[in-house]
Design an enzyme around this catalytic site. Structure first.
Site, PDB file in Angstrom:
ATOM      1  N   LYS A   1       0.810  -1.222   0.000  1.00 42.58           N
ATOM      2  CA  LYS A   1       0.000   0.000   0.000  1.00 42.58           C
ATOM      3  C   LYS A   1       0.845   1.275   0.000  1.00 42.58           C
ATOM      4  CE  LYS A   1      -4.437  -1.527   1.738  1.00 42.58           C
ATOM      5  NZ  LYS A   1      -4.239  -2.971   2.048  1.00 42.58           N
TER       6      LYS A   1
ATOM      7  N   SER B   1       1.660  -9.875  -1.087  1.00 45.53           N
ATOM      8  CA  SER B   1       1.282  -8.469  -0.875  1.00 45.53           C
ATOM      9  C   SER B   1       1.598  -7.916   0.509  1.00 45.53           C
ATOM     10  CB  SER B   1      -0.199  -8.275  -1.188  1.00 45.53           C
ATOM     11  OG  SER B   1      -1.006  -9.105  -0.379  1.00 45.53           O
TER      12      SER B   1
ATOM     13  N   GLU C   1      -9.953   7.285   3.786  1.00 43.62           N
ATOM     14  CA  GLU C   1     -10.834   6.387   4.522  1.00 43.62           C
ATOM     15  C   GLU C   1     -10.072   5.089   4.715  1.00 43.62           C
ATOM     16  OE1 GLU C   1     -11.016   6.399   1.211  1.00 43.62           O
ATOM     17  OE2 GLU C   1     -10.793   4.233   0.945  1.00 43.62           O
TER      18      GLU C   1
END
Ligand SMILES: *Cc1c(COP(=O)(O)O)cnc(C)c1O
Length: 393
Positions: free
Chosen positions: A89, A377, A111
């Protein structure tokens, strides 16, 4: 036919920008500038320096010897779990904070559901000394206390969304409301390849560093830059978009997208959007989403907080519709088993999201000579309590 975005902001029939009129100036400003900024030599230099020195890129492409032996094929792991903050991310939040600076924005909102995107956003805001406000459902704040603490430690303000189901979609509504009220000084950092155009494309381009590296890494190890398969899990779809990006139009590379089917496709507790969803508009984009007959969004479920999203990004909706990617859904049980297998065989504890991608190895037969790249990931530190409860370790 290209599987990448067209000039109108669509992947096939999916994408676009379905937004309230009040957001039009912000989206338009972003749309007109994002590609120009990203191609600017100074921007590129700063982005690449931060990826190297702050995130820790390039991440290794690791040949998983034991796992390969167990599944009788050749498996490489792209180690996004080794990125700063523990997952892919941060590639996107680093990129977007630089976009925000270019746009002279002095305030960031985001968010978050499980808190992972909130932490990645709070991290880059601390790095750049920019004010950070994170919207999070009140229920999620209770469930994800360690990530809330991280965001606070990093200096972010965490605002609870108290409406509706008090989860991710309510937090998203609050963030959009904030943006409408503060269009001048605020940039909204979206955490996956979702939302109105140009977000899906912008996020995909930032995450594309993953497949850019796989190409040269595989070339130097195997003498060919193209694997036979790339496997990645899909929540909104950003790590998969990054791992697929430079192979989208290379049909020799088979793409496998892995969704969470929770307790099972027909259980009513699932997040297998491609199979259970149909076309609609969510978060400003036309895509596949799980909804009732009258268009109410269905509450998704998965044991992994990062995969329980009721839609998928428009790129993936198109990959599904055109059959360019194979979509496989994996239950909680299958994912948890795969998470333990990777831990025991390779000494790598994956995030539960990521464990879904590894479960494909039990569900699909690969040839001995196939080169299979799995996008790892994220790391499992955040999920240890869930693993321990589940297996009564
Ligand atoms: C958030 C998250 C995901 C799901 O998000 P995508 O946008 O689909 O990549 C997957 N894996 C990890 C480790 C995550 O933190």
């Amino acid at each position: 036919m290209s599987y990448n975005i067209n000039k109108n902001g669509y992947y096939g029939e999916f994408g676009g920008a379905f937004i309230p009129e009040m957001l039009y100036p912000n989206i338009e400003e972003l749309k007109l500038n994002y590609v120009k900024f990203m191609n600017d030599p100074d921007f590129k230099k700063e982005f690449n320096q931060l990826l190297i020195n702050y995130v820790g890129r390039p991440t290794p492409l690791y040949f998983a010897k034991q796992l390969s032996k167990r599944h009788n094929t050749k498996i490489y792991l792209k180690r996004e779990d080794l990125c700063h903050t523990g997952a892919h991310k941060i590639n996107n939040t680093i990129g977007q904070i630089l976009i925000a600076k270019k746009l002279n924005k002095t305030r960031i909102i985001a968010e978050t559901g499980a808190g992972q995107h909130g932490v990645a956003t709070a991290t880059v805001c601390a790095l750049m000394g920019i004010e950070c406000v994170i919207y999070m459902g009140e229920l999620d704040i209770e469930r994800q206390a360690p990530n809330v603490a991280r965001m606070k430690m990093l200096g972010a303000k965490v605002i609870p969304a108290k409406s509706g189901s008090k989860t991710l979609k309510d937090a998203t509504n609050e963030a959009i409301r904030d943006w409408i009220n503060n269009p001048e000084n605020t940039h909204y950092i979206i955490g996956s390849v979702v939302g109105p155009h140009p977000y899906p494309d912008m996020v995909a381009r930032f995450q594309a560093i993953i497949s850019e590296e796989i190409k040269w890494q595989l070339e130097s190890i195997e003498g060919s830059s193209s694997p036979d398969y790339i496997i990645a899990c899909v929540g909104g779809g950003s790590n998969a978009a990054g791992a697929f990006y430079h192979y989208l139009d290379d049909k020799n590379v088979k793409l496998i997208a892995v969704e969470a089917s929770g307790m099972g496709i027909d259980s009513g507790k699932s997040a297998a959007t491609s199979i259970l969803g149909n076309t609609g508009v969510i978060h400003g984009s036309k895509t596949l989403l799980m909804q009732t007959k009258d268009g109410q969004i269905t509450e998704p479920y998965s044991i992994s907080a990062g995969l329980d999203y009721p839609g998928i990004g428009p790129m993936h909706a198109n990959l599904y519709k055109t059959k360019r990617a194979e979509f496989i859904s994996i239950t909680d049980n299958q994912a948890m088993k795969a998470g333990v297998e990777l831990s025991r065989l390779e000494g790598i504890i994956p995030a539960i999201e990521t464990a879904h991608a590894f479960a494909v190895l039990e569900n699909k037969k690969f040839k001995k000579e196939d080169i299979v790249v799995i996008n790892l990931s994220g790391r499992g530190d955040k999920d240890l309590d869930t693993y321990i409860d589940y297996f009564k370790l």
